[in-house]
Enzyme design. Structure first.
Site, short mmCIF file in Angstrom:
data_model
loop_
_atom_site.label_atom_id
_atom_site.label_comp_id
_atom_site.label_asym_id
_atom_site.label_seq_id
_atom_site.Cartn_x
_atom_site.Cartn_y
_atom_site.Cartn_z
N GLN A 166 0.32 -0.76 -0.08
CA GLN A 166 -0.36 -0.20 0.12
C GLN A 166 0.82 1.30 -0.21
O GLN A 166 0.45 2.17 -0.58
CB GLN A 166 -1.36 -0.35 0.97
CG GLN A 166 -1.80 1.41 1.45
CD GLN A 166 -2.84 1.02 2.68
OE1 GLN A 166 -3.90 -0.05 2.55
NE2 GLN A 166 -2.57 2.03 3.67
N GLU A 208 -3.39 8.96 -2.22
CA GLU A 208 -2.38 9.86 -0.92
C GLU A 208 -1.47 10.49 -1.89
O GLU A 208 -0.43 11.86 -0.32
CB GLU A 208 -1.97 8.43 0.44
CG GLU A 208 -3.15 8.20 1.12
CD GLU A 208 -2.55 7.76 2.27
OE1 GLU A 208 -1.33 7.20 2.29
OE2 GLU A 208 -3.55 7.13 2.75
N GLU A 288 4.70 -1.31 8.63
CA GLU A 288 3.32 -1.24 8.79
C GLU A 288 2.59 -2.72 8.71
O GLU A 288 2.68 -2.87 7.31
CB GLU A 288 2.52 -0.53 8.74
CG GLU A 288 1.28 0.09 8.82
CD GLU A 288 1.14 1.33 8.81
OE1 GLU A 288 1.72 2.32 8.42
OE2 GLU A 288 -0.09 1.85 9.09
N ASP A 315 -1.19 -1.64 12.56
CA ASP A 315 -2.52 -0.55 11.89
C ASP A 315 -3.72 -1.51 12.71
O ASP A 315 -4.50 -1.42 13.23
CB ASP A 315 -2.56 -0.16 10.96
CG ASP A 315 -3.28 0.74 10.16
OD1 ASP A 315 -4.61 1.22 11.42
OD2 ASP A 315 -3.20 0.78 8.86
N LYS A 340 -4.15 7.22 15.06
CA LYS A 340 -5.64 7.38 14.27
C LYS A 340 -6.96 7.69 14.59
O LYS A 340 -6.97 6.87 15.31
CB LYS A 340 -6.01 6.49 13.13
CG LYS A 340 -4.21 6.06 12.34
CD LYS A 340 -4.94 4.94 10.93
CE LYS A 340 -4.31 4.76 9.68
NZ LYS A 340 -5.04 3.62 9.10
N ARG A 369 -5.70 9.55 7.56
CA ARG A 369 -6.43 8.65 6.49
C ARG A 369 -6.16 9.19 5.03
O ARG A 369 -6.00 10.11 5.06
CB ARG A 369 -8.32 8.69 7.25
CG ARG A 369 -7.83 8.55 8.48
CD ARG A 369 -7.67 6.89 9.67
NE ARG A 369 -7.56 5.86 8.23
CZ ARG A 369 -8.44 5.04 9.00
NH1 ARG A 369 -9.27 4.88 10.15
NH2 ARG A 369 -8.94 3.85 8.22
P1 PGA Z 1 -6.80 3.76 5.22
O1 PGA Z 1 -5.81 3.93 5.15
O2 PGA Z 1 -6.96 4.01 3.47
O3 PGA Z 1 -7.25 3.23 5.97
O4 PGA Z 1 -7.08 5.66 5.52
C1 PGA Z 1 -3.96 3.66 5.26
C2 PGA Z 1 -3.14 2.96 6.19
O5 PGA Z 1 -3.06 2.02 6.01
O6 PGA Z 1 -2.85 3.69 6.77
ZN ZN Z 2 -2.26 1.10 7.56
#
Ligand code: PGA
Ligand code: ZN
Length: 432
Positions: A166, A208, A288, A315, A340, A369
């Site tokens: 990711q 992002e 992560e 996470d 978060k 996020r």
């Molecule tokens: P998210 O992912 O799309 O749930 O905000 C961010 C992450 O995995 O750190």
């Molecule tokens: Zn993450």
């Protein structure tokens, strides 16, 4: 009633960086001080995190927030009116009691997080201090400017699953200030863009702001990241190191990790070996969610083997929950937590998870996020708490840049000596 009594609450629909509706709350105090906050939204969510209340139906892909707004204007406002804005834990306890569910599903995690943060902002405004210094003063912490963890290539759920991993990120623990860390990252980000363009592979940016990952293998993304660091004039593993978010829960089905890009399926052991190979090949200091949230045995095995030399961040497995932090620590999984606020739904819940991690000697990373807004509260939160790192996505798009830029302003006040730098990273790869 005092100057800091909550006397007003306005809730409105605003829009996030994906063009989806979200919730903004504005809280007013008797003194006239106000605080405002917007709820962000995740795309690769943990199964136990606070859930957003969405309207469903055909309109706006079912993502409408009218129900959440109605809850805010009705029961939430009634509950908070008359409360002391400085007593954040009482405010959050009242929100939790009003909701009554483990995942904030009745009032909506989007509603509770915006209300909770708006109260915090109002309390800071009433104290005539910026949020970071209000937090440090009320919590008794030493504020510090975090080490930024910045995405160069997006992937996974944030890029149509074009690559499996990711986030391909860099950190600059060798920088002497936040400003310097950003400058070095800017060179790497633009070098990566130039490399992709030269190969005829530039495809815009992912959710992002990281470059769209048009690669044939995950390793090709890693190699291109190394190329970009080098092209920017840096020696990988010296001042600049790599950080990954595998977001492995997204790859895990029926007990198997499916790497769509390479059409491979890996067992837990296979996944540990696959990522372990990268740890020896590339200057990675932080990883992560290397294994899925349901694969605790895998997370324990990975942490046992590699946790002494890399930061293993939870996470999805920890969802900013103090109890889960302690449980997984006891099991031997992870050595750092991602914070978060909207995963737990209140400021107090996030503080509890942060404190639980600190008590264990774990790393702490405040995170945005994938669905974000112009709200910069997390820049203040990470500074006020003295968290080690801050993760808000890439080095493009203003919902990301607003947070980096806010840290620059804070660093101007605190001075570069308040920059965390590489201190929290005890990785063998970083050669200082
Ligand atoms: P998210 O992912 O799309 O749930 O905000 C961010 C992450 O995995 O750190
Ligand atoms: Zn993450």
């Amino acid at each position: 009633m005092t100057d800091r009594t909550i006397t007003g609450l306005a809730a409105r629909r605003v829009w996030d960086s994906r063009g989806h509706p979200t919730v903004e709350v504005e809280v007013a105090l008797a003194s006239g001080a106000t605080g405002r906050a917007i709820a962000p939204a995740g795309a690769s969510r943990g199964s136990r995190e606070a859930v957003d209340l969405r309207d469903g139906g055909a309109k706006l892909k079912g993502l409408g927030v009218d129900l959440a707004l109605a809850n805010l204007r009705g029961p939430v406002a009634e509950t908070l009116f008359g409360m002391d804005a400085v007593n954040q834990s009482a405010v959050d306890a009242a929100l939790i009691a009003l909701d009554g569910t483990p995942t904030k599903s009745r009032i909506g995690g989007n509603a509770t997080v915006a209300a909770s943060l708006a109260v915090l902002q109002a309390a800071a405004a009433a104290s005539h201090q910026p949020l970071w210094s209000h937090l440090a003063a009320t919590l008794g912490t030493t504020p510090s400017v975090p080490l930024p963890e910045i995405q160069i290539f997006g992937g996974g759920a944030h890029a149509g699953r074009r690559v499996d991993v990711q986030d391909f990120m860099v950190m600059v623990p060798g920088a002497t200030s936040f400003a310097e860390a950003l400058e070095v990252t800017a060179e790497i980000y633009h070098a990566a863009g130039a490399i992709l363009a030269a190969k005829g592979r530039s495809g815009g940016v992912a959710d992002e702001g990281g470059w769209w990952p048009d690669f044939r293998t995950n390793e090709e993304a890693m190699d291109t990241l190394i190329e970009a660091i080098t092209k920017a004039g840096e020696t990988p593993g010296k001042r600049v190191v790599i950080s990954l978010d595998i977001a492995a829960s997204e790859l895990y089905r029926d007990g198997v990790y499916r790497l769509g890009l390479e059409k491979r399926s890996l067992t837990t052991d296979g996944m540990c070996d696959y990522l372990g190979g990268w740890l020896t090949q590339y200057p990675i200091v932080s990883i992560e969610d290397p294994l899925a949230e349901g694969d605790t045995a895998g997370l324990v095995a990975f942490t046992t083997t590699h946790g002494n030399r890399v930061q293993v961040i939870g996470d999805d497995a920890l969802v900013t929950n103090a109890d889960l932090v302690r449980q997984l620590a006891t099991a031997g999984a992870c050595n750092a937590v991602l914070i978060k606020v909207n995963q737990t739904g209140t400021v107090t819940g996030a503080l509890e998870a942060f404190r639980a991690a600190r008590a264990l000697g774990w790393g702490t990373i405040v995170s945005a996020r994938s669905g974000e807004t112009e709200d910069v509260a997390i820049s203040h939160l990470s500074t006020g708490l003295g968290a080690g790192q801050l993760k808000v996505g890439s080095f493009a798009r203003s919902e990301r840049m607003a947070k980096w830029n806010e840290c620059l302003r804070i660093e101007e006040v605190l001075g570069p000596k308040a920059f965390v730098g590489g201190a929290p990273l005890a990785a063998t790869w970083w050669q200082g």
